[in-house]
Design a protein around this motif. Structure first.
Motif, short mmCIF file in Angstrom:
data_model
loop_
_atom_site.label_atom_id
_atom_site.label_comp_id
_atom_site.label_asym_id
_atom_site.label_seq_id
_atom_site.Cartn_x
_atom_site.Cartn_y
_atom_site.Cartn_z
N GLY A 41 0.81 -1.09 -0.01
CA GLY A 41 0.09 0.03 0.10
C GLY A 41 0.92 1.20 0.00
O GLY A 41 0.54 2.24 -0.65
N LEU A 42 1.79 1.17 0.76
CA LEU A 42 3.04 2.45 0.70
C LEU A 42 3.60 2.59 -0.35
O LEU A 42 3.83 3.75 -1.07
N LEU A 43 3.88 1.33 -1.25
CA LEU A 43 4.43 1.57 -2.61
C LEU A 43 3.44 2.06 -3.50
O LEU A 43 3.94 3.03 -4.31
N ASN A 44 2.28 1.93 -3.58
CA ASN A 44 1.34 2.43 -4.42
C ASN A 44 1.16 3.73 -4.05
O ASN A 44 0.69 4.57 -5.13
N GLU A 45 1.21 4.22 -2.98
CA GLU A 45 1.18 5.47 -2.50
C GLU A 45 2.31 6.41 -2.98
O GLU A 45 1.92 7.49 -3.81
N MET A 46 3.49 5.82 -3.04
CA MET A 46 4.75 6.59 -3.53
C MET A 46 4.49 6.52 -5.03
O MET A 46 5.02 7.33 -5.82
N ASN A 47 3.75 5.43 -5.75
CA ASN A 47 3.76 5.38 -6.97
C ASN A 47 2.88 6.69 -7.83
O ASN A 47 3.08 6.76 -8.72
N GLN A 48 2.04 7.09 -6.76
CA GLN A 48 1.11 8.03 -7.43
C GLN A 48 1.67 9.51 -7.28
O GLN A 48 1.01 10.44 -7.68
N LEU A 49 2.70 9.59 -6.50
CA LEU A 49 3.36 11.07 -6.24
C LEU A 49 3.69 11.71 -7.45
O LEU A 49 4.29 11.17 -8.35
N THR A 50 3.52 13.04 -7.60
CA THR A 50 3.97 13.83 -8.67
C THR A 50 5.62 13.99 -8.60
O THR A 50 6.25 13.46 -7.42
N ASP A 51 6.37 14.47 -9.26
CA ASP A 51 7.92 14.76 -9.21
C ASP A 51 8.00 15.49 -8.10
O ASP A 51 8.92 15.15 -7.36
N GLU A 52 7.58 16.39 -7.86
CA GLU A 52 7.84 17.36 -6.74
C GLU A 52 7.58 16.87 -5.44
O GLU A 52 8.37 16.70 -4.47
N ALA A 53 6.45 16.11 -5.47
CA ALA A 53 6.11 15.40 -4.15
C ALA A 53 7.02 14.23 -3.80
O ALA A 53 7.19 13.86 -2.78
N PHE A 54 7.30 13.58 -4.81
CA PHE A 54 8.13 12.44 -4.65
C PHE A 54 9.77 12.76 -4.08
O PHE A 54 10.06 12.10 -3.28
N GLN A 55 10.07 14.06 -4.32
CA GLN A 55 11.21 14.39 -3.65
C GLN A 55 11.00 14.91 -2.49
O GLN A 55 11.93 14.58 -1.84
N ALA A 56 9.94 15.39 -2.26
CA ALA A 56 9.75 15.83 -0.84
C ALA A 56 9.32 14.54 -0.06
O ALA A 56 9.62 14.42 1.25
N GLU A 57 8.41 13.66 -0.37
CA GLU A 57 7.80 12.83 0.57
C GLU A 57 8.17 11.16 0.31
O GLU A 57 7.97 10.34 1.16
N GLY A 58 8.81 11.05 -0.89
CA GLY A 58 9.07 9.67 -1.22
C GLY A 58 10.16 8.84 -0.52
O GLY A 58 9.83 7.78 -0.18
N ASN A 59 10.99 9.54 0.18
CA ASN A 59 12.07 8.69 0.92
C ASN A 59 11.35 8.21 2.21
O ASN A 59 11.56 7.13 2.72
N ALA A 60 10.36 9.06 2.78
CA ALA A 60 9.58 8.74 4.06
C ALA A 60 8.78 7.35 3.75
O ALA A 60 8.77 6.44 4.50
N LEU A 61 8.09 7.43 2.68
CA LEU A 61 7.35 6.46 2.23
C LEU A 61 8.08 4.95 1.85
O LEU A 61 7.74 4.12 2.15
N ARG A 62 9.33 5.47 1.43
CA ARG A 62 10.23 4.34 1.23
C ARG A 62 10.66 3.37 2.30
O ARG A 62 10.75 2.33 2.22
N LYS A 63 11.01 4.48 3.27
CA LYS A 63 11.70 3.78 4.42
C LYS A 63 10.39 3.04 5.15
O LYS A 63 10.71 1.89 5.84
N GLN A 64 9.25 3.79 5.25
CA GLN A 64 8.12 2.96 6.02
C GLN A 64 7.96 1.52 5.37
O GLN A 64 7.85 0.40 5.77
#
Length: 752
Positions: free
Chosen positions: A232-255
């Motif tokens: 579920g966290l992977l799919n949430e990260m998968n939907q992020l925009t480029d800007e949101a991925f750089q800001a939030e992607g690493n936290a989701l990746r770690k979770q």
């Protein structure tokens, strides 16, 4: 199920039986026959082989009807086998013979009375459920030592009647009252799990492991909860925009990484406990693969410990490869992660790049890299990439800085690793002078090799998102850009050959298949009158009133019923049937039991009349192999033939009270008798077994009918209307049953 009559009273029973065996003492031949049956029955009883023990106890009663021991132990066998109608018959006969003979009999009659309670409840459930529940409460109060058995019966009623809240309340009480009864904890956890109360479910699954550290289902479900959370966290990260991925992607990746790490030891344990459980093995392999990808993805966020992380990725990828090698057939697993070899090589190359950066001084001036015009080109005319196809990632890289960009390296990341998708994750391009640019094209292939994806659990996602960036030796890097890749879900030719191994992500409405096998006109055996008529009448009942479609009916009658033809139709079903579908197999004809080898057989049309020529018959072991090779959700085998009882499992797993019986795979059987001859009925009618079967199918008014409800009715009706014919119904042995039930679905009644 706990035995009611303890072996501690065996001496008393055996001594008591001599009081009522006067007839046997007067007839040495009867006495000898009685001892043969009793000796065999007692041995089988001690081995907990209750089906065959019951048969021998009944034979002993037929020899000496006044034998106390055979009645008591026969009733206990019937109780363990859930045949409460037969229990009550034993109880009635027992009291009729013995209730006035000795005050010591009162102790035994008390235990018989407990069985009678359950027999009455079983009958009352069909007419007055609430009164049946009251009777169970009364029985539990009267016999506190047996309260746990009455509670289990009550739970079954709650679930059959869909009274889930009451079932939950009862389970909560039972969990507290019987802390060592792991099945109560597990079934309550299962309900919470299905209701998305994951915190409560996890707590109860862990309590199951406190009692039994090897409780397979609790281990697997704890792994699945963490696995699904990570996905579920992977799919949430998968939907992020480029800007949101750089800001939030690493936290989701770690979770997500954390939950995959929690899931891994549970799957390792289940794979160790059952090396043939495909779900456990696929879950473990997929977890290892996603762990490797998530660690590699960490480099996109400038993780400090890049080298250490990448080495872990290499280890995880190799671990998944080794795991597949152990479980795949014919050594196919050696290549199972071939699509990840490029990743391993790229990671190793990246380590060398990082080490080189530490040793090389920065060039004069500073590079500034920019990626533009990023797109994916599919094969000509296509809008998605199919298995066996390839396409190209294309983009332009420019250096708008004042210094040279040395060894610029394209870094390509997939948020969710897709088995079978092959591409270079790290590609070094030519050096770029200041204000110089270059067009780049990277090949992506989607392998059609079954080996590349076999053994992995597919992750369903609406978008296959890929991230791309470029960095040079000076650590100057571009922004992270993304593109979506459309992958076809159409199976390749190679995958169609292995359809039964593929993971099904979306549950479609199941199809109901019907295989009818029946013989009247034998070439050597005595012809039968009603076998074919029975099969055709049952077929008509199922196709008219239940969701069995005519195009999914397979039939073999009379001269068609040969061993080779049965094998052919099984192979045809294997190619057609899907893992979500259900199958009912119906056989009516002659059967044979070889006592010397304790093996039962179906007799095909050309079976030899020479009983030593069993190679011309179809053994129960072969029948069970056929059932096992058919990958269905539910299979129900019905056999109206003599001596069919050896199909069943000996002993029972803990009862499962899951709300949705259909969710778990099941393999059930129902036979017209145990190890005995059965009636074919009067010519032109139906056998007593087929008549009872069709009667219940006809009068049933429930939209969904559980197979256990049908079995109970048929067992009681046939036994009560024949001369001792005892149908048997239970789970089939060693063919993949997981605790579910075959469910008959009624067709909607026509509106007038």
């Amino acid at each position: 199920m706990t035995r009611i009559f303890l072996l501690s009273i065996a001496t008393f029973l055996l001594s008591l039986s001599t009081l009522f065996a006067q007839d046997a003492k007067q007839d040495p031949e009867l006495q000898a026959k009685w001892h043969v049956h009793m000796d065999k029955a007692e041995l089988l009883y001690q081995e907990e082989n209750y089906e065959e023990a019951l048969y021998s106890f009944v034979e002993a009663i037929r020899v000496i009807p006044t034998d106390t021991t055979a009645y008591i132990y026969g009733a206990n066998c019937a109780f363990v086998l859930n045949d409460f109608g037969l229990v009550q018959d034993f109880a009635n006969d027992f009291q009729g013979y013995f209730k006035y003979l000795s005050p010591d009999i009162a102790m035994l009659l008390t235990q018989i009375d407990e069985l009678e309670y359950l027999g009455k409840v079983q009958e009352m459930v069909e007419t007055d459920v609430d009164q049946a529940l009251v009777l169970l409460d009364s029985a539990a109060e009267k016999y506190p030592a047996r309260a746990i058995e009455f509670s289990k019966f009550k739970l079954n009623i709650f679930f059959q009647e869909q009274r889930i809240e009451e079932a939950v309340a009862l389970l909560e009480n039972l969990v507290e009252t019987y802390p060592e009864e792991v099945d109560f904890k597990y079934n309550l956890a299962l309900i919470l799990h299905q209701s998305d109360d994951l915190e409560g479910a996890v707590s109860l699954y862990e309590q199951c492991l406190d009692v039994d550290p090897n409780y397979f289902n609790a281990l697997y479900n704890l792994g699945i909860i963490n696995y699904n959370t990570a996905v579920g966290l992977l799919n949430e990260m998968n939907q992020l925009t480029d800007e949101a991925f750089q800001a939030e992607g690493n936290a989701l990746r770690k979770q997500s990484l954390d939950h995959f790490l929690k899931a891994k030891p549970y799957f390792e344990k289940t794979a160790e406990l059952n090396t043939e459980d495909n779900d456990a093995i696929e879950s473990l392999n997929s977890t290892v693969l996603q762990l490797a990808n998530l660690r590699q993805l960490g480099t996109a966020f400038g993780e400090d410990e890049i080298v250490a992380t990448n080495r872990s990725s290499v280890d995880d990828l190799k671990e998944a490869e080794n795991s597949i090698e152990e479980v795949a057939n014919d050594g196919e697993g050696i290549d199972a992660l071939k699509n990840s070899e490029e990743s391993i090589a790229a990671i190793t190359a990246e380590e060398e790049v990082v080490e080189a950066v530490e040793e090389t001084p920065k060039a004069q001036g500073q590079s500034k890299l920019l990626v533009s015009n990023l797109r994916f080109e599919y094969p000509e005319g296509a809008q998605e990439l199919e298995k066996g196809g390839k396409g190209f990632i294309k983009f332009r890289v420019d250096n708008f800085g004042t210094g040279v960009a040395e060894e610029p390296t394209v870094k390509l990341f997939s948020v969710i690793e897709t088995p079978g998708l092959v591409f270079d994750k790290n590609v070094v391009i030519e050096n770029l002078e200041a204000m110089q640019g270059v067009e780049v094209s990277l090949e992506v292939s989607y392998t059609d090799s079954q080996v590349a994806t076999r053994g992995f659990k597919a992750i369903k996602t609406d978008v296959n998102s890929f991230k791309l960036m470029i960095a040079d030796k000076s650590l100057s890097q571009s922004d992270i850009l993304s593109f979506d890749l459309n992958l076809s879900d159409k199976p390749s030719a190679a995958e169609e050959d292995f359809a039964m191994d593929l993971d099904i992500d979306v549950m479609e409405a199941p199809k109901y298949y019907l295989l009818m096998i029946s013989v009247d006109e034998y070439t050597e055996w005595t012809p039968l009158d009603n076998a074919v008529k029975d099969a055709q009448d049952v077929r008509d009942m199922l196709t008219r009133h239940y969701t069995f479609e005519d195009e999914n009916v397979f039939e073999l009658y009379n001269e068609e019923v040969t061993a080779s033809n049965i094998r052919k139709v099984i192979l045809e079903l294997k190619e057609k049937i899907q893992p979500t579908d259900n199958l009912l197999i119906y056989y009516s004809g002659h059967g044979y039991y070889d006592k010397a080898f304790e093996e039962g057989f179906w007799v095909p049309v050309n079976g030899s009349a020479d009983l030593s020529a069993t190679d011309t018959y179809i053994s129960n072991e072969t029948i069970l192999k056929y059932v096992k090779m058919l990958d269905t959700q539910h299979t129900f085998l019905i056999a109206d033939a003599c001596f069919s009882g050896s199909l069943f499992a000996h002993g029972h797993r803990g009862a499962s009270y899951a709300d949705e019986a259909e969710l778990f795979k099941s393999r059930w059987g129902l036979t017209s008798g145990f190890l005995q001859y059965v009636s074919d009925g009067e010519a032109g009618t139906n056998s007593p077994f087929a008549k009872a079967l069709m009667t219940y199918l006809r009068v049933n008014r429930k939209d969904k009918m559980l197979v256990t409800q049908l079995i109970q009715y048929v067992k009681e009706t046939v036994y009560n209307n024949t001369d001792g014919q005892m149908p048997m119904g239970d789970r089939l042995r060693n063919v993949g049953d997981e605790g579910g039930e075959f469910v008959f679905r009624k067709r909607p009644e026509p509106q007038i």
